[in-house]
Motif scaffolding. Structure first.
Motif, PDB file in Angstrom:
ATOM      1  N   ALA A  42       0.830  -1.203   0.000  1.00  0.00           N
ATOM      2  CA  ALA A  42       0.000   0.000   0.000  1.00  0.00           C
ATOM      3  C   ALA A  42       0.867   1.256   0.000  1.00  0.00           C
ATOM      4  N   VAL A  43       1.941   1.242   0.784  1.00  0.00           N
ATOM      5  CA  VAL A  43       2.850   2.385   0.830  1.00  0.00           C
ATOM      6  C   VAL A  43       3.506   2.586  -0.535  1.00  0.00           C
ATOM      7  N   SER A  44       3.923   1.488  -1.154  1.00  0.00           N
ATOM      8  CA  SER A  44       4.538   1.575  -2.480  1.00  0.00           C
ATOM      9  C   SER A  44       3.571   2.163  -3.499  1.00  0.00           C
ATOM     10  N   GLU A  45       2.319   1.718  -3.462  1.00  0.00           N
ATOM     11  CA  GLU A  45       1.310   2.257  -4.375  1.00  0.00           C
ATOM     12  C   GLU A  45       1.068   3.736  -4.107  1.00  0.00           C
ATOM     13  N   LYS A  46       1.028   4.112  -2.838  1.00  0.00           N
ATOM     14  CA  LYS A  46       0.808   5.521  -2.480  1.00  0.00           C
ATOM     15  C   LYS A  46       1.990   6.374  -2.934  1.00  0.00           C
ATOM     16  N   ALA A  52       3.314  10.510  -9.301  1.00  0.00           N
ATOM     17  CA  ALA A  52       2.512  10.872 -10.469  1.00  0.00           C
ATOM     18  C   ALA A  52       1.804  12.201 -10.242  1.00  0.00           C
ATOM     19  N   SER A  53       1.291  12.406  -9.039  1.00  0.00           N
ATOM     20  CA  SER A  53       0.606  13.658  -8.712  1.00  0.00           C
ATOM     21  C   SER A  53       1.575  14.832  -8.741  1.00  0.00           C
ATOM     22  N   LYS A  56       2.128  15.824 -12.246  1.00  0.00           N
ATOM     23  CA  LYS A  56       0.971  16.580 -12.745  1.00  0.00           C
ATOM     24  C   LYS A  56       0.984  18.016 -12.224  1.00  0.00           C
ATOM     25  N   ILE A  57       1.369  18.179 -10.966  1.00  0.00           N
ATOM     26  CA  ILE A  57       1.425  19.519 -10.378  1.00  0.00           C
ATOM     27  C   ILE A  57       2.475  20.364 -11.087  1.00  0.00           C
ATOM     28  N   VAL A  58       3.634  19.768 -11.355  1.00  0.00           N
ATOM     29  CA  VAL A  58       4.688  20.499 -12.057  1.00  0.00           C
ATOM     30  C   VAL A  58       4.195  20.920 -13.436  1.00  0.00           C
ATOM     31  N   THR A  59       3.546  20.005 -14.133  1.00  0.00           N
ATOM     32  CA  THR A  59       3.004  20.319 -15.458  1.00  0.00           C
ATOM     33  C   THR A  59       1.955  21.417 -15.358  1.00  0.00           C
TER      34      THR A  59
END
Length: 95
Positions: A42-46, A52-53, A56-59
Motif C-alpha cells: 500500500a505504501v509503495s502504491e501511495k 505521479a501527482s 501533474k502539479i509540475v506540469t
C-alpha cells in the motif's frame, strides 16, 4: 514423593501454558507478517501515486505560467518557426 509429583505436575502445567502461548504468538506473528506485507504494498502504491501527482502539479504549474495571450503568442512563434523549417527543408530537397 507427593511433593515431587506435585512439582512435576506444576511444571507440566506451566509447560503446557507456555506452549499454548508460543503457538498463539506464532499465529499472531504470521498475521503481522501478512499485514506488514500488505502495508508495504500500500505504501509503495501511495508513493507511486504521489510521484505521479507531483508530476501533474509540475506540469500544471508550467501551464499556469502563461496567460492565454502569452500562450497564443508563443503558439504563433512556434508556428512561424515550423513554417521556416518547412521552407528550409523544401529548399534542401530541391537541390
Amino acid at each position: 514423593m507427593e511433593d515431587l509429583h506435585a512439582t512435576v505436575k506444576d511444571l507440566h502445567f506451566a509447560l503446557q501454558t507456555l506452549l499454548k502461548k508460543l503457538n498463539g504468538l506464532k499465529k499472531e506473528n504470521e498475521g503481522l507478517k501478512k499485514e506488514n506485507e500488505a502495508l508495504r504494498k500500500a505504501v509503495s502504491e501511495k508513493e507511486h501515486l504521489i510521484n505521479a501527482s507531483e508530476e501533474k502539479i509540475v506540469t500544471a504549474n508550467i501551464n499556469g505560467l502563461y496567460d492565454e495571450e502569452q500562450k497564443e503568442a508563443l503558439q504563433f512563434k512556434i508556428d512561424a518557426y515550423l513554417k521556416d523549417i518547412e521552407k528550409c527543408l523544401a529548399l534542401l530537397n530541391a537541390r
